[in-house]
Design an enzyme around this catalytic site. Sequence first.
Site, PDB file in Angstrom:
ATOM      1  N   CYS A   2      45.903  99.698  29.265  1.00  0.00           N
ATOM      2  CA  CYS A   2      46.826 100.265  30.427  1.00  0.00           C
ATOM      3  C   CYS A   2      47.248  99.035  31.209  1.00  0.00           C
ATOM      4  O   CYS A   2      47.234  97.817  30.930  1.00  0.00           O
ATOM      5  CB  CYS A   2      45.798 100.917  31.446  1.00  0.00           C
ATOM      6  N   ARG A  27      52.158  99.488  28.337  1.00  0.00           N
ATOM      7  CA  ARG A  27      51.055  99.358  28.129  1.00  0.00           C
ATOM      8  C   ARG A  27      50.464 100.600  28.183  1.00  0.00           C
ATOM      9  O   ARG A  27      49.319 100.994  27.648  1.00  0.00           O
ATOM     10  CB  ARG A  27      50.250  98.458  29.078  1.00  0.00           C
ATOM     11  N   TRP A  74      46.668 104.418  29.720  1.00  0.00           N
ATOM     12  CA  TRP A  74      46.718 104.712  28.306  1.00  0.00           C
ATOM     13  C   TRP A  74      45.357 105.210  27.998  1.00  0.00           C
ATOM     14  O   TRP A  74      44.386 104.347  27.846  1.00  0.00           O
ATOM     15  CB  TRP A  74      47.185 103.705  27.190  1.00  0.00           C
ATOM     16  N   ASN A 100      41.576  98.337  33.099  1.00  0.00           N
ATOM     17  CA  ASN A 100      42.374  98.477  31.950  1.00  0.00           C
ATOM     18  C   ASN A 100      41.118  97.818  31.214  1.00  0.00           C
ATOM     19  O   ASN A 100      40.798  96.561  31.160  1.00  0.00           O
ATOM     20  CB  ASN A 100      43.291  97.267  31.940  1.00  0.00           C
ATOM     21  N   GLY A 101      40.710  98.556  30.173  1.00  0.00           N
ATOM     22  CA  GLY A 101      39.485  98.172  29.165  1.00  0.00           C
ATOM     23  C   GLY A 101      38.694  99.711  28.877  1.00  0.00           C
ATOM     24  O   GLY A 101      39.126 100.816  29.254  1.00  0.00           O
ATOM     25  N   GLU A 487      51.838 101.539   1.265  1.00  0.00           N
ATOM     26  CA  GLU A 487      52.044 101.366   2.501  1.00  0.00           C
ATOM     27  C   GLU A 487      53.060 100.060   2.658  1.00  0.00           C
ATOM     28  O   GLU A 487      53.745 100.035   3.606  1.00  0.00           O
ATOM     29  CB  GLU A 487      50.703 101.127   3.377  1.00  0.00           C
ATOM     30  N   LYS A 491      56.544 100.149   4.405  1.00  0.00           N
ATOM     31  CA  LYS A 491      57.033  99.197   5.495  1.00  0.00           C
ATOM     32  C   LYS A 491      58.179  98.409   5.309  1.00  0.00           C
ATOM     33  O   LYS A 491      59.170  98.222   5.983  1.00  0.00           O
ATOM     34  CB  LYS A 491      56.100  97.981   5.770  1.00  0.00           C
ATOM     35  N   GLU A 494      61.463 100.857   5.442  1.00  0.00           N
ATOM     36  CA  GLU A 494      61.780 101.734   6.695  1.00  0.00           C
ATOM     37  C   GLU A 494      62.473 100.628   7.455  1.00  0.00           C
ATOM     38  O   GLU A 494      62.996 101.033   8.436  1.00  0.00           O
ATOM     39  CB  GLU A 494      60.583 102.647   7.278  1.00  0.00           C
ATOM     40  N   HIS A 510      54.074 103.613 -18.071  1.00  0.00           N
ATOM     41  CA  HIS A 510      54.675 104.811 -18.144  1.00  0.00           C
ATOM     42  C   HIS A 510      55.878 105.143 -17.798  1.00  0.00           C
ATOM     43  O   HIS A 510      56.074 106.087 -17.210  1.00  0.00           O
ATOM     44  CB  HIS A 510      53.670 106.070 -17.723  1.00  0.00           C
ATOM     45  N   LYS A 609      59.676 107.491  16.369  1.00  0.00           N
ATOM     46  CA  LYS A 609      58.202 107.086  16.412  1.00  0.00           C
ATOM     47  C   LYS A 609      57.383 108.365  16.159  1.00  0.00           C
ATOM     48  O   LYS A 609      56.273 108.283  15.657  1.00  0.00           O
ATOM     49  CB  LYS A 609      58.113 106.504  17.623  1.00  0.00           C
TER      50      LYS A 609
HETATM   51  C1  AGP Z   1      55.295 104.759   9.377  1.00  0.00           C
HETATM   52  O1  AGP Z   1      55.492 103.443   9.682  1.00  0.00           O
HETATM   53  C2  AGP Z   1      56.171 105.522  10.004  1.00  0.00           C
HETATM   54  N1  AGP Z   1      56.220 105.414  11.268  1.00  0.00           N
HETATM   55  C3  AGP Z   1      56.072 107.227   9.801  1.00  0.00           C
HETATM   56  O2  AGP Z   1      55.675 107.095   8.254  1.00  0.00           O
HETATM   57  C4  AGP Z   1      54.707 107.724  10.429  1.00  0.00           C
HETATM   58  O3  AGP Z   1      53.343 107.260   9.717  1.00  0.00           O
HETATM   59  C5  AGP Z   1      54.663 109.117  10.129  1.00  0.00           C
HETATM   60  O4  AGP Z   1      56.072 109.768  10.750  1.00  0.00           O
HETATM   61  C6  AGP Z   1      53.587 109.818  10.687  1.00  0.00           C
HETATM   62  O5  AGP Z   1      53.382 109.807  12.181  1.00  0.00           O
HETATM   63  P1  AGP Z   1      51.954 110.003  12.828  1.00  0.00           P
HETATM   64  O6  AGP Z   1      51.013 108.996  12.177  1.00  0.00           O
HETATM   65  O7  AGP Z   1      52.309 109.813  14.076  1.00  0.00           O
HETATM   66  O8  AGP Z   1      51.761 111.561  12.501  1.00  0.00           O
END
Ligand code: AGP
Length: 614
Positions: A2, A27, A74, A100-101, A487, A491, A494, A510, A609
Amino acid sequence: MCGIVGYIGYRDAYPIIIKGLKRLEYRGYDSAGITLFDDSSTVVKTKGKVSDLEQTAASHDNKGKTLGMGHTRWATHGIPSDLNSHPHLSNSGKIAIVHNGIIENYAALKKMLSDNGFHFISDTDTEVLVNLIEFIKTSQNLKVGKAVQIALTQVVGAYAIAVIDADRPGEVVVAKLGSPLAIGIGKDEYFIASDASPFIEYTKRTIYLDDNEMAVISREQGFKMYSIINDKVITPIIQDIQLSLETIEKGGFDYFMLKEIHEQPHAINDTFRGRLLVDQRRINISGIEHNKEIFKNASRITIIACGTSWHAGLVAEYLFEDAARIPVEVEYASEFRYRNPVINKGDIVIAISQSGETADTLAAIKLAKENGAFVFGICNVVGSSIARAADGGAYTHAGPEIGVASTKAFTTQLTVIIMMGLRLGQLKGTIDNADFDRVAKQLAALPKLIESVLAYDKQIEKIAREYKDASNFLYLGRGYNFPAALEGALKLKEISYIHAEGYPAAEMKHGPIALIDKNMPVVVIATNKGHYEKIVSNVQEIKSRNAKIISIVTKGDESVKLLSDHVIEIPEVTEALVPILASVPLQLLSYHIAIMRGCNVDQPRNLAKSVTVE
Ligand code: AGP
């Protein structure tokens, strides 16, 4: 995480606090509040952002009050709401607090206070703390500064707090443990904030409180600093900070993504704080404890998620089947919701989501619930749609993740998953104490181990420079490292827009091995757990096709090292924890490549996001 802002001096406190809170919204931003003092206190607080607070406060007389404090939240305990917003007042209404905590032992303190006649109107741990201060102040007839010091010796957890007592309207008490607190020292005025961004334009003279330090700031006596542990006077160290506003918001990092990569030790610590009780051989996740029988009798678990969260689900599949012998399936939420899946009453469906707002995951939950499943949510946003739609759940305490590419959300999801695997194994009687203790101890040590891996940043940057112009990458791993490879590939693609594919290492033969030549960098997670000798032969296969090999190995590895062009060593941990550790260098590798390619790592093209549409 927060944001708190306070002011005591000769100016109107209101505009300073409001503007300061807006600078701290990175935050947390699910609710906000402010209290202003002259001879009486006004408290205005509301769910929503600081701009919503401004609208609500507009009808109040905010002028001429030169002492005050504010908070942008938060949520960790208690959903975002007006009542759960800070500042919180003690029962008498005389003492106000912003915090905050996380107070881990708030439940026990709340019971003690209730037994002593206190009542509570919010679900927060912070309201417990302000009433503990009042209880000590009144029962021992103390000034608020001394009462805060004694109260904090009874608190377990993390805090950065500011406290004002209407009985002493010329002073504010601050204290810090585990959460940041900066004090701006002006001429006849003092600023309090979670970082220096709210006061940098007024003064650069700053005191950063250390853990277990507190201070009483008063108009008459100025700034006096004490130890919380023994009340001894401490001489403050005043720094002259020369940081830009933007740099401060990003914690001194160039991008939120890099800041969040480096926040992972803290975020993981916050996620297992109060839940991972190694010495008691106990995992305390209330969402599981309240639904113990459901988990004990589960015949299967289906995990639904998207993107990075889906990768976390794959790690859960390996762990839950390994530790608790419960059959697990992991499904893309977008596929699950449309394929008419077989869902039986009593099935457990676990929905994993950082934002808690992903449309496909939300729709999949609805389908699961319509068919009688018990839905358990793992989310990072308290009170989010998915958290509210689930029948139970566990929050990650990663704090706001601003960078679109998920980093600390992923590793804190895995932290919750590891704790769940341990607990499910105990409930099913399928994990012995020695294994439980081994994994629990290593999980508790993870924040420090991640710090040691973050120290390789310069080495990783050098590797990034060599491969930033590649057109394709392959990421390989076996067992638990297969989801980590997926993953790592996600990374890279994207944020750098380089095509990257994650694959089970043994699957190369394969088909995909046809792709390999000297222009194909291959990242291999080849740690010494699981079928190590198998991964070594996989590395030999790709080596013989002239691939450039970047290996993530266990510290001290000799075999894979001899076959690799670059080696990043990570500390030895049990197999289930490798995905957390191995992800950190892969996050840094992607970050540096993306920066070198001129990409905006915080807001990559075409991405959002939170994908709240289909
Ligand atoms: C991952 O870096 C991306 N931001 C994206 O794949 C994300 O994980 C996906 O859209 C799922 O989002 P969520 O975890 O908020 O459901």
